[in-house]
Design a protein around this motif. Structure first.
Motif, PDB file in Angstrom:
ATOM      1  N   PHE A 240       0.869  -1.180   0.000  1.00  0.00           N
ATOM      2  CA  PHE A 240       0.000   0.000   0.000  1.00  0.00           C
ATOM      3  C   PHE A 240       0.903   1.227   0.000  1.00  0.00           C
ATOM      4  CE2 PHE A 240      -4.095  -1.835   1.292  1.00  0.00           C
ATOM      5  CZ  PHE A 240      -5.004  -0.821   1.097  1.00  0.00           C
ATOM      6  N   ILE A 241       0.460   2.293  -0.653  1.00  0.00           N
ATOM      7  CA  ILE A 241       1.168   3.569  -0.546  1.00  0.00           C
ATOM      8  C   ILE A 241       0.202   4.613   0.025  1.00  0.00           C
ATOM      9  CG2 ILE A 241       2.371   5.408  -1.805  1.00  0.00           C
ATOM     10  CD1 ILE A 241       3.994   3.102  -2.379  1.00  0.00           C
ATOM     11  N   PHE A 242       0.678   5.398   0.970  1.00  0.00           N
ATOM     12  CA  PHE A 242      -0.116   6.500   1.521  1.00  0.00           C
ATOM     13  C   PHE A 242       0.591   7.801   1.178  1.00  0.00           C
ATOM     14  CE2 PHE A 242      -3.070   4.360   4.512  1.00  0.00           C
ATOM     15  CZ  PHE A 242      -2.586   3.065   4.420  1.00  0.00           C
ATOM     16  N   ILE A 243      -0.163   8.756   0.637  1.00  0.00           N
ATOM     17  CA  ILE A 243       0.456  10.049   0.336  1.00  0.00           C
ATOM     18  C   ILE A 243      -0.308  11.198   0.987  1.00  0.00           C
ATOM     19  CG2 ILE A 243       1.570   9.304  -1.809  1.00  0.00           C
ATOM     20  CD1 ILE A 243      -0.694  10.588  -3.396  1.00  0.00           C
ATOM     21  N   GLY A 244       0.428  12.215   1.377  1.00  0.00           N
ATOM     22  CA  GLY A 244      -0.178  13.411   1.970  1.00  0.00           C
ATOM     23  C   GLY A 244       0.841  14.532   1.893  1.00  0.00           C
ATOM     24  N   ARG A 245       0.409  15.735   2.145  1.00  0.00           N
ATOM     25  CA  ARG A 245       1.338  16.874   2.113  1.00  0.00           C
ATOM     26  C   ARG A 245       1.097  17.775   3.311  1.00  0.00           C
ATOM     27  NH1 ARG A 245       2.604  18.257  -4.132  1.00  0.00           N
ATOM     28  NH2 ARG A 245       4.213  19.568  -3.225  1.00  0.00           N
ATOM     29  N   GLY A 246       2.093  18.605   3.583  1.00  0.00           N
ATOM     30  CA  GLY A 246       1.942  19.611   4.629  1.00  0.00           C
ATOM     31  C   GLY A 246       1.608  18.971   5.956  1.00  0.00           C
ATOM     32  N   ILE A 247       0.627  19.511   6.627  1.00  0.00           N
ATOM     33  CA  ILE A 247       0.297  19.029   7.963  1.00  0.00           C
ATOM     34  C   ILE A 247      -0.258  17.605   7.918  1.00  0.00           C
ATOM     35  CG2 ILE A 247      -2.064  19.975   8.074  1.00  0.00           C
ATOM     36  CD1 ILE A 247      -1.374  20.820  11.006  1.00  0.00           C
ATOM     37  N   VAL A 287      -1.183  -2.211  -6.405  1.00  0.00           N
ATOM     38  CA  VAL A 287      -0.754  -1.390  -5.262  1.00  0.00           C
ATOM     39  C   VAL A 287      -1.736  -0.239  -5.032  1.00  0.00           C
ATOM     40  CG1 VAL A 287       1.133  -0.054  -4.246  1.00  0.00           C
ATOM     41  CG2 VAL A 287       1.648  -1.944  -5.812  1.00  0.00           C
ATOM     42  N   PRO A 288      -2.629  -0.384  -4.063  1.00  0.00           N
ATOM     43  CA  PRO A 288      -3.556   0.721  -3.780  1.00  0.00           C
ATOM     44  C   PRO A 288      -2.822   1.936  -3.223  1.00  0.00           C
ATOM     45  CG  PRO A 288      -4.209  -1.306  -2.629  1.00  0.00           C
ATOM     46  CD  PRO A 288      -2.847  -1.538  -3.190  1.00  0.00           C
ATOM     47  N   VAL A 289      -3.328   3.100  -3.600  1.00  0.00           N
ATOM     48  CA  VAL A 289      -2.762   4.354  -3.098  1.00  0.00           C
ATOM     49  C   VAL A 289      -3.838   5.084  -2.300  1.00  0.00           C
ATOM     50  CG1 VAL A 289      -1.833   6.621  -3.759  1.00  0.00           C
ATOM     51  CG2 VAL A 289      -1.166   4.566  -5.041  1.00  0.00           C
ATOM     52  N   LEU A 303      -4.357  16.369  -5.108  1.00  0.00           N
ATOM     53  CA  LEU A 303      -5.239  15.811  -6.128  1.00  0.00           C
ATOM     54  C   LEU A 303      -4.468  15.522  -7.418  1.00  0.00           C
ATOM     55  CD1 LEU A 303      -8.130  15.364  -5.291  1.00  0.00           C
ATOM     56  CD2 LEU A 303      -8.797  17.350  -6.624  1.00  0.00           C
ATOM     57  N   SER A 304      -3.607  16.446  -7.803  1.00  0.00           N
ATOM     58  CA  SER A 304      -2.881  16.192  -9.053  1.00  0.00           C
ATOM     59  C   SER A 304      -1.830  15.100  -8.856  1.00  0.00           C
ATOM     60  CB  SER A 304      -2.329  17.484  -9.653  1.00  0.00           C
ATOM     61  OG  SER A 304      -1.097  17.813  -9.101  1.00  0.00           O
ATOM     62  N   ASN A 305      -1.238  15.005  -7.675  1.00  0.00           N
ATOM     63  CA  ASN A 305      -0.339  13.869  -7.397  1.00  0.00           C
ATOM     64  C   ASN A 305      -1.112  12.550  -7.474  1.00  0.00           C
ATOM     65  OD1 ASN A 305       1.171  15.895  -4.856  1.00  0.00           O
ATOM     66  ND2 ASN A 305       2.021  15.481  -6.882  1.00  0.00           N
ATOM     67  N   ALA A 306      -2.348  12.569  -6.972  1.00  0.00           N
ATOM     68  CA  ALA A 306      -3.163  11.354  -7.006  1.00  0.00           C
ATOM     69  C   ALA A 306      -3.513  10.975  -8.444  1.00  0.00           C
ATOM     70  CB  ALA A 306      -4.431  11.553  -6.185  1.00  0.00           C
ATOM     71  N   GLN A 307      -3.761  12.001  -9.256  1.00  0.00           N
ATOM     72  CA  GLN A 307      -4.083  11.707 -10.657  1.00  0.00           C
ATOM     73  C   GLN A 307      -2.888  11.078 -11.381  1.00  0.00           C
ATOM     74  OE1 GLN A 307      -5.627  15.548 -11.311  1.00  0.00           O
ATOM     75  NE2 GLN A 307      -7.732  14.909 -10.874  1.00  0.00           N
ATOM     76  N   GLU A 308      -1.692  11.493 -10.985  1.00  0.00           N
ATOM     77  CA  GLU A 308      -0.499  10.862 -11.576  1.00  0.00           C
ATOM     78  C   GLU A 308      -0.451   9.372 -11.224  1.00  0.00           C
ATOM     79  OE1 GLU A 308       1.816  15.055 -10.976  1.00  0.00           O
ATOM     80  OE2 GLU A 308       2.616  13.307  -9.909  1.00  0.00           O
ATOM     81  N   ALA A 309      -0.869   9.064 -10.002  1.00  0.00           N
ATOM     82  CA  ALA A 309      -0.900   7.654  -9.596  1.00  0.00           C
ATOM     83  C   ALA A 309      -1.968   6.902 -10.385  1.00  0.00           C
ATOM     84  CB  ALA A 309      -1.166   7.541  -8.096  1.00  0.00           C
ATOM     85  N   LYS A 310      -3.071   7.586 -10.607  1.00  0.00           N
ATOM     86  CA  LYS A 310      -4.174   6.952 -11.334  1.00  0.00           C
ATOM     87  C   LYS A 310      -3.754   6.601 -12.759  1.00  0.00           C
ATOM     88  CE  LYS A 310      -9.088   7.519 -12.082  1.00  0.00           C
ATOM     89  NZ  LYS A 310     -10.245   8.352 -11.783  1.00  0.00           N
ATOM     90  N   ALA A 311      -2.935   7.482 -13.322  1.00  0.00           N
ATOM     91  CA  ALA A 311      -2.459   7.231 -14.679  1.00  0.00           C
ATOM     92  C   ALA A 311      -1.605   5.965 -14.746  1.00  0.00           C
ATOM     93  CB  ALA A 311      -1.677   8.440 -15.177  1.00  0.00           C
ATOM     94  N   ARG A 312      -1.146   5.478 -13.595  1.00  0.00           N
ATOM     95  CA  ARG A 312      -0.396   4.200 -13.537  1.00  0.00           C
ATOM     96  C   ARG A 312      -1.312   3.077 -13.112  1.00  0.00           C
ATOM     97  NH1 ARG A 312       2.045   9.065 -14.029  1.00  0.00           N
ATOM     98  NH2 ARG A 312       4.044   8.750 -15.035  1.00  0.00           N
ATOM     99  N   ASP A 313      -2.614   3.279 -13.229  1.00  0.00           N
ATOM    100  CA  ASP A 313      -3.609   2.240 -12.956  1.00  0.00           C
ATOM    101  C   ASP A 313      -3.731   1.831 -11.495  1.00  0.00           C
ATOM    102  OD1 ASP A 313      -4.309   2.108 -15.631  1.00  0.00           O
ATOM    103  OD2 ASP A 313      -2.705   0.664 -16.068  1.00  0.00           O
ATOM    104  N   ARG A 315      -5.185   1.630  -7.834  1.00  0.00           N
ATOM    105  CA  ARG A 315      -6.488   1.856  -7.218  1.00  0.00           C
ATOM    106  C   ARG A 315      -6.351   2.991  -6.225  1.00  0.00           C
ATOM    107  NH1 ARG A 315     -10.990  -2.122  -5.161  1.00  0.00           N
ATOM    108  NH2 ARG A 315     -12.305  -0.588  -4.110  1.00  0.00           N
ATOM    109  N   LEU A 316      -7.181   3.995  -6.367  1.00  0.00           N
ATOM    110  CA  LEU A 316      -7.012   5.213  -5.575  1.00  0.00           C
ATOM    111  C   LEU A 316      -8.088   5.377  -4.526  1.00  0.00           C
ATOM    112  CD1 LEU A 316      -6.263   8.316  -7.788  1.00  0.00           C
ATOM    113  CD2 LEU A 316      -4.841   7.287  -6.039  1.00  0.00           C
ATOM    114  N   ILE A 317      -7.653   5.534  -3.291  1.00  0.00           N
ATOM    115  CA  ILE A 317      -8.589   5.801  -2.206  1.00  0.00           C
ATOM    116  C   ILE A 317      -8.292   7.205  -1.696  1.00  0.00           C
ATOM    117  CG2 ILE A 317      -9.329   5.064   0.098  1.00  0.00           C
ATOM    118  CD1 ILE A 317      -8.037   2.288  -0.681  1.00  0.00           C
TER     119      ILE A 317
END
Ligand code: F6R
Length: 382
Positions: A240-247, A287-289, A303-313, A315-317
């Motif tokens: 699994f990958i978790f992404i976030g920014r800032g706080i 690999v779900p993100v 959101l745009s970082n998530a869309q980049e992940a989506k472009a690699r197929d 699964r986005l949560i």
């Protein structure tokens, strides 16, 4: 007593609204109002002046989940109180302490108060500053859930997080209580140093008072949905990958740690902007993100970082606010929502769906959620 919950961890997740209420009652003065131009702090930590006077620097030492709470603390102390703050793993700091800076407050953050590395790091700090001139001497604060612990004896003063005993090995309610302590500390220092207008301090305090009901709403609206969703990751999913920014970057780390600890699924937390510098190579359909996309200064970026992940197929949560759910549904395959909230206090809400996700994946797998393999509630050995 599990009080009808299947595991202590789940019970402790549900205790979080109460933990926040207790903290708010303990550490805010209800008679403080910005318009009265008060000359006393809204925060009732009763910090000794020696700890905060002429502060130039704060260094925080912690391990694991407490280290994640500390990263949120750094954000708050820097953004609200304007004090440069560093956060180190206690296990690293003890063998490579930073060069000594004057007028430094050192904060040890430890739920149990018995973590060997955190104790050693604070002892190192105390000893090496012991015979120096006054401005270089150690000023030690502990943030702990155990006022009788070893750490509490070692430091000059503690903030007692008052979360009640936590039995599940995976820290949940004590994490939230630690983050609350950092709001109190940052607001107290912001008031004393006059780094924020009183109205803004009051606005943050008002926001914090809404958290208990907002956590309750999150639990009510998300529990069944997340349990359902969790079934999809109990068989084939290995990463699994978790992404976030800032706080909310530390919330990505915390979501990943919870999942690793109790479900034994490999997970990583990344600042969303770092994905393209390497980890994006890992992504495919398997690999779900999980993207923490709370409204605020970096919402569009995440959101745009998530869309980049989506472009690699992948699964986005997405974890976002209920108000943004519709828009988010265009990007995410699954949307976990929390009530609309100021960015500054969003981490406390954002972590709740991730705790539930980790919990349900592990519980469905039939794993020993409260006593995961190889882990102990307090790590009293090096
Ligand atoms: C995570 C967890 C550990 C602890 C770490 C520090 O769920 O439980 O990562 O956070 O061992 O423990 P304390 O806070 O007791 O120093």
């Amino acid at each position: 007593e599990k009080q009808g919950f299947r595991h202590y961890m789940l019970k402790e997740i549900y205790e979080q609204p109460g933990v926040v209420r207790t903290a708010l009652e303990a550490y805010f003065n209800p008679n403080w109002h910005a318009q009265d131009n008060p000359d006393f702090s809204p925060v009732t930590l009763s910090l000794s002046p020696r700890l905060y006077e002429d502060l130039e620097h704060i260094q925080i030492l912690a391990c694991g989940t407490s280290w994640h709470a500390s990263l949120i603390g750094k954000y708050l102390l820097e953004q609200l109180a304007g004090i440069p703050t560093t956060v180190d793993y206690a296990s690293e700091f003890r063998y490579a302490p930073k060069p000594i800076i004057g007028n430094t407050l050192t904060i040890g953050v430890t739920q149990s108060g018995e973590t060997a590395d955190t104790i050693a790091a604070l002892e190192t700090e105390k000893e090496r500053r012991a015979n120096l001139e006054p401005k270089l001497q150690a000023r030690l604060l502990g943030i702990t859930n155990r006022p009788e612990s070893t750490i509490a004896q070692l430091v000059d003063q503690i903030i007692n997080t008052q979360a009640g005993i936590e039995i599940g090995v995976a820290a949940t309610k004590t994490f939230v209580a630690q983050v609350m302590s950092f709001y109190f500390l940052a607001l107290d220092l912001a008031f004393r140093r006059k780094t924020l207008p009183l109205e803004q301090i009051e606005q943050i305090i008002t926001g914090l008072h809404q958290i208990p009901t907002q956590i309750e709403k999150t639990l009510e609206s998300q529990a069944n949905y997340i349990e359902e969703l969790a079934h999809e990751f109990t068989k084939e999913t290995e990463d699994f990958i978790f992404i976030g920014r800032g706080i909310n970057f530390p919330i990505a780390l915390e979501g990943a740690l919870k999942l690793k600890e109790i479900s034994y699924i490999h997970a990583e937390g990344y600042p969303a902007g770092e994905m393209k510098h390497g980890p994006i190579a890992l992504l495919d359909t398997k690999v779900p993100v999980v993207a923490i996309a709370m409204p605020g200064s970096v919402y569009d970026k995440v959101l745009s970082n998530a869309q980049e992940a989506k472009a690699r197929d992948a699964r986005l949560i997405g974890v976002t606010s209920a108000m943004n759910a519709q828009e988010a549904a265009a990007t995410f395959d699954d949307v976990l929502t929390v009530p609309e909230v100021e960015e500054l206090i969003s981490p406390i809400l954002a972590v709740v769906p991730l705790q539930l996700l980790a919990y349900h994946i592990a519980a469905i797998k039939g794993l020993d959620v409260d006593q995961p393999r190889n882990l102990a509630k307090s790590v009293t050995v090096e």
